[in-house]
Design a protein around this motif. Structure first.
Motif, mmCIF file in Angstrom:
data_model
loop_
_atom_site.group_PDB
_atom_site.id
_atom_site.type_symbol
_atom_site.label_atom_id
_atom_site.label_comp_id
_atom_site.label_asym_id
_atom_site.label_seq_id
_atom_site.Cartn_x
_atom_site.Cartn_y
_atom_site.Cartn_z
ATOM 1 N N GLN A 1 -1.304 9.379 20.460
ATOM 2 C CA GLN A 1 -0.238 8.501 20.943
ATOM 3 C C GLN A 1 1.046 9.230 21.295
ATOM 4 O OE1 GLN A 1 -0.427 5.984 17.392
ATOM 5 N NE2 GLN A 1 -1.066 4.294 18.718
ATOM 6 N N ALA B 1 1.520 5.864 13.491
ATOM 7 C CA ALA B 1 0.432 5.480 12.595
ATOM 8 C C ALA B 1 0.915 4.442 11.580
ATOM 9 C CB ALA B 1 -0.114 6.692 11.855
ATOM 10 N N ILE C 1 -3.014 12.391 9.179
ATOM 11 C CA ILE C 1 -2.806 11.126 9.889
ATOM 12 C C ILE C 1 -1.778 11.317 10.996
ATOM 13 C CG2 ILE C 1 -1.918 8.769 9.667
ATOM 14 C CD1 ILE C 1 -2.964 8.861 6.713
ATOM 15 N N GLU D 1 -3.153 13.432 13.907
ATOM 16 C CA GLU D 1 -4.137 12.678 14.702
ATOM 17 C C GLU D 1 -3.438 11.662 15.614
ATOM 18 O OE1 GLU D 1 -7.898 11.370 16.104
ATOM 19 O OE2 GLU D 1 -7.215 13.215 15.155
ATOM 20 N N HIS D 2 -2.452 10.957 15.087
ATOM 21 C CA HIS D 2 -1.750 9.966 15.908
ATOM 22 C C HIS D 2 -0.824 10.623 16.925
ATOM 23 C CE1 HIS D 2 -3.056 6.051 14.389
ATOM 24 N NE2 HIS D 2 -3.421 6.781 13.354
ATOM 25 N N LYS D 3 -0.316 11.783 16.607
ATOM 26 C CA LYS D 3 0.495 12.518 17.591
ATOM 27 C C LYS D 3 -0.392 12.928 18.762
ATOM 28 C CE LYS D 3 3.763 16.275 18.085
ATOM 29 N NZ LYS D 3 4.480 17.356 17.409
ATOM 30 N N GLY E 1 3.356 10.905 15.942
ATOM 31 C CA GLY E 1 2.579 10.737 14.719
ATOM 32 C C GLY E 1 3.046 9.605 13.842
#
Length: 144
Positions: A137, A143, A129, A132-134, A140
């Motif tokens: 956006q 999230a 998670i 993926e968010h790092k 990380g």
């Protein structure tokens, strides 16, 4: 029309009751950690030392270090699971038999697995998670 609404409401209540009952029964294998215990676990599992304080703060805020924590999000019928409150919207599946079948189950895990005392799979999923968010956006932790 009135009968359909009450049936939907009854069905939603039954689902919620089932979730809460399963969570309560499953908590027998969960554990309440403290900050130092979690820090040791995070280091043992290879969590980067420079992120340690952020992960500890996150676990404190999300679950008060309770591996069996269950939460709900703003009435959108998703449920959050475990120490880091991993959402069943995208990251886990309720089906223990076939957890890989859900197209939303990106961590390929049963949600029950995030509410036990072994945080190995929780950490693998939160890393996924986080990464993926790092990528999306730049941070990380956004999230959560």
């Amino acid at each position: 029309m009135k009968g359909k609404t009450s049936r939907k409401s009854l069905k939603a209540r039954c689902v919620l009751l089932g979730v809460l009952l399963c969570a309560t029964l499953h908590q027998s294998t969960a554990r309440q950690m403290d900050k130092c215990q979690l820090a040791r676990e995070l280091m043992r599992h290879g969590m980067p030392e420079h992120e340690l304080a952020d992960w500890l703060c996150l676990a404190d805020h999300e679950s008060r270090y309770d591996t069996g924590a269950v939460g709900r999000l703003n009435g959108d019928r998703t449920v959050d699971h475990g120490l880091f409150q991993i959402s069943d919207l995208y990251w886990c599946d309720w089906s223990r038999e076939e957890p890989q079948r859900s197209y939303r189950n990106l961590c390929r895990a049963s949600c029950d697995d995030f509410r036990d005392d072994d945080i190995t799979n929780d950490l693998a999923c939160v890393r996924q998670i986080f990464d993926e968010h790092k990528r999306l956006q730049g941070n990380g932790f956004m999230a959560w």
